[in-house]
Design a protein around this motif. Structure first.
Motif, PDB file in Angstrom:
ATOM      1  N   GLY A  74     -33.442  -8.133  22.688  1.00  0.00           N
ATOM      2  CA  GLY A  74     -33.556  -9.722  22.210  1.00  0.00           C
ATOM      3  C   GLY A  74     -35.153  -9.962  22.186  1.00  0.00           C
ATOM      4  O   GLY A  74     -36.042  -9.154  22.233  1.00  0.00           O
ATOM      5  N   GLN A  75     -35.303 -11.289  22.613  1.00  0.00           N
ATOM      6  CA  GLN A  75     -36.515 -11.801  22.895  1.00  0.00           C
ATOM      7  C   GLN A  75     -37.142 -11.461  23.986  1.00  0.00           C
ATOM      8  O   GLN A  75     -38.395 -11.500  24.198  1.00  0.00           O
ATOM      9  N   THR A  76     -36.230 -11.206  25.121  1.00  0.00           N
ATOM     10  CA  THR A  76     -36.823 -10.718  26.408  1.00  0.00           C
ATOM     11  C   THR A  76     -37.677  -9.785  26.256  1.00  0.00           C
ATOM     12  O   THR A  76     -38.742  -9.351  27.008  1.00  0.00           O
ATOM     13  N   TRP A 115     -38.446  -2.153  18.089  1.00  0.00           N
ATOM     14  CA  TRP A 115     -37.772  -2.052  16.807  1.00  0.00           C
ATOM     15  C   TRP A 115     -37.089  -0.755  16.713  1.00  0.00           C
ATOM     16  O   TRP A 115     -35.863  -0.618  16.315  1.00  0.00           O
ATOM     17  N   LEU A 116     -37.561   0.226  16.991  1.00  0.00           N
ATOM     18  CA  LEU A 116     -36.862   1.755  16.756  1.00  0.00           C
ATOM     19  C   LEU A 116     -35.657   1.664  17.876  1.00  0.00           C
ATOM     20  O   LEU A 116     -34.501   2.057  17.525  1.00  0.00           O
ATOM     21  N   GLY A 117     -35.863   0.945  19.002  1.00  0.00           N
ATOM     22  CA  GLY A 117     -34.470   1.025  19.782  1.00  0.00           C
ATOM     23  C   GLY A 117     -33.454   0.238  19.183  1.00  0.00           C
ATOM     24  O   GLY A 117     -32.347   0.447  19.534  1.00  0.00           O
ATOM     25  N   GLU A 118     -33.816  -0.961  18.670  1.00  0.00           N
ATOM     26  CA  GLU A 118     -32.635  -1.819  18.220  1.00  0.00           C
ATOM     27  C   GLU A 118     -32.254  -0.745  16.920  1.00  0.00           C
ATOM     28  O   GLU A 118     -30.960  -1.083  16.908  1.00  0.00           O
ATOM     29  N   ARG A 119     -32.808  -0.152  16.172  1.00  0.00           N
ATOM     30  CA  ARG A 119     -32.172   0.566  15.219  1.00  0.00           C
ATOM     31  C   ARG A 119     -31.167   1.698  15.883  1.00  0.00           C
ATOM     32  O   ARG A 119     -30.362   2.027  15.111  1.00  0.00           O
ATOM     33  N   MET A 120     -31.550   2.202  17.068  1.00  0.00           N
ATOM     34  CA  MET A 120     -30.660   3.077  17.866  1.00  0.00           C
ATOM     35  C   MET A 120     -29.487   2.358  18.493  1.00  0.00           C
ATOM     36  O   MET A 120     -28.887   3.038  19.274  1.00  0.00           O
ATOM     37  N   PHE A 122     -48.766  -3.611  19.488  1.00  0.00           N
ATOM     38  CA  PHE A 122     -48.225  -2.646  18.166  1.00  0.00           C
ATOM     39  C   PHE A 122     -47.172  -1.577  18.675  1.00  0.00           C
ATOM     40  O   PHE A 122     -46.062  -1.556  18.158  1.00  0.00           O
ATOM     41  N   LEU A 123     -47.453  -0.653  19.537  1.00  0.00           N
ATOM     42  CA  LEU A 123     -46.969   0.303  20.147  1.00  0.00           C
ATOM     43  C   LEU A 123     -45.563  -0.167  20.683  1.00  0.00           C
ATOM     44  O   LEU A 123     -44.459   0.575  20.499  1.00  0.00           O
ATOM     45  N   GLY A 124     -45.732  -1.101  21.542  1.00  0.00           N
ATOM     46  CA  GLY A 124     -44.554  -1.573  22.240  1.00  0.00           C
ATOM     47  C   GLY A 124     -43.433  -2.391  21.502  1.00  0.00           C
ATOM     48  O   GLY A 124     -42.247  -1.960  21.501  1.00  0.00           O
ATOM     49  N   THR A 125     -44.063  -2.984  20.381  1.00  0.00           N
ATOM     50  CA  THR A 125     -42.897  -3.781  19.714  1.00  0.00           C
ATOM     51  C   THR A 125     -42.276  -2.907  18.564  1.00  0.00           C
ATOM     52  O   THR A 125     -41.222  -2.893  18.213  1.00  0.00           O
TER      53      THR A 125
END
Length: 128
Positions: free
Chosen positions: A43-45, A33-38, A26-29
């Motif tokens: 991606g999937q990797t 998710w926060l990284g994608e917003r920034m 949960f913490l990792g994903t």
């Protein structure tokens, strides 16, 4: 010399591993998710890497917990059983949800789980 397996210790180790895997995943994903917003794009990797690392760490720590709770001569075996129980739950859920994993990868991952649990249980047994 008779070595008795602590089934309760193995079950509690598997439960502890499942809880650790859920929290770490949960913490990792969430971080991904926060990284994608920034603006980071993993991606999937990135998702597969986070979930794989959380699974491997939880197998080791589940074995460690089982080793700490179990009896000293069988602490490594208790750790292996805890990690295999954790792997069985994760593999079953993955296969039910449509994973295309074949028999060979499942056997390889089961051996890796048993080895990680064995070493975690051995370390936990030494600490007890």
């Amino acid at each position: 010399m008779r070595t008795s397996i602590g089934w309760a210790a193995a079950a509690l180790g598997a439960v502890a591993g499942l809880l650790l895997m859920a929290v770490a995943g949960f913490l990792g994903t969430t971080l991904l998710w926060l990284g994608e917003r920034m603006g980071w794009s993993t991606g999937q990797t990135g998702t597969w890497a986070v979930l794989s690392i959380s699974l491997l760490a939880s197998e080791f720590m589940g074995g460690y917990v089982a080793g700490r709770l179990g009896r000293a001569p069988a602490s490594a075996v208790n750790g292996s059983l805890a990690a295999l129980g954790l792997f069985a739950v994760v593999a079953s859920l993955s296969l039910v949800s449509g994973s295309p994993a074949g028999p060979l990868p499942l056997v390889v991952f089961a051996v890796v789980a048993a080895a990680l649990g064995f070493w975690g249980g051995a370390l936990g047994g030494r600490q007890a």
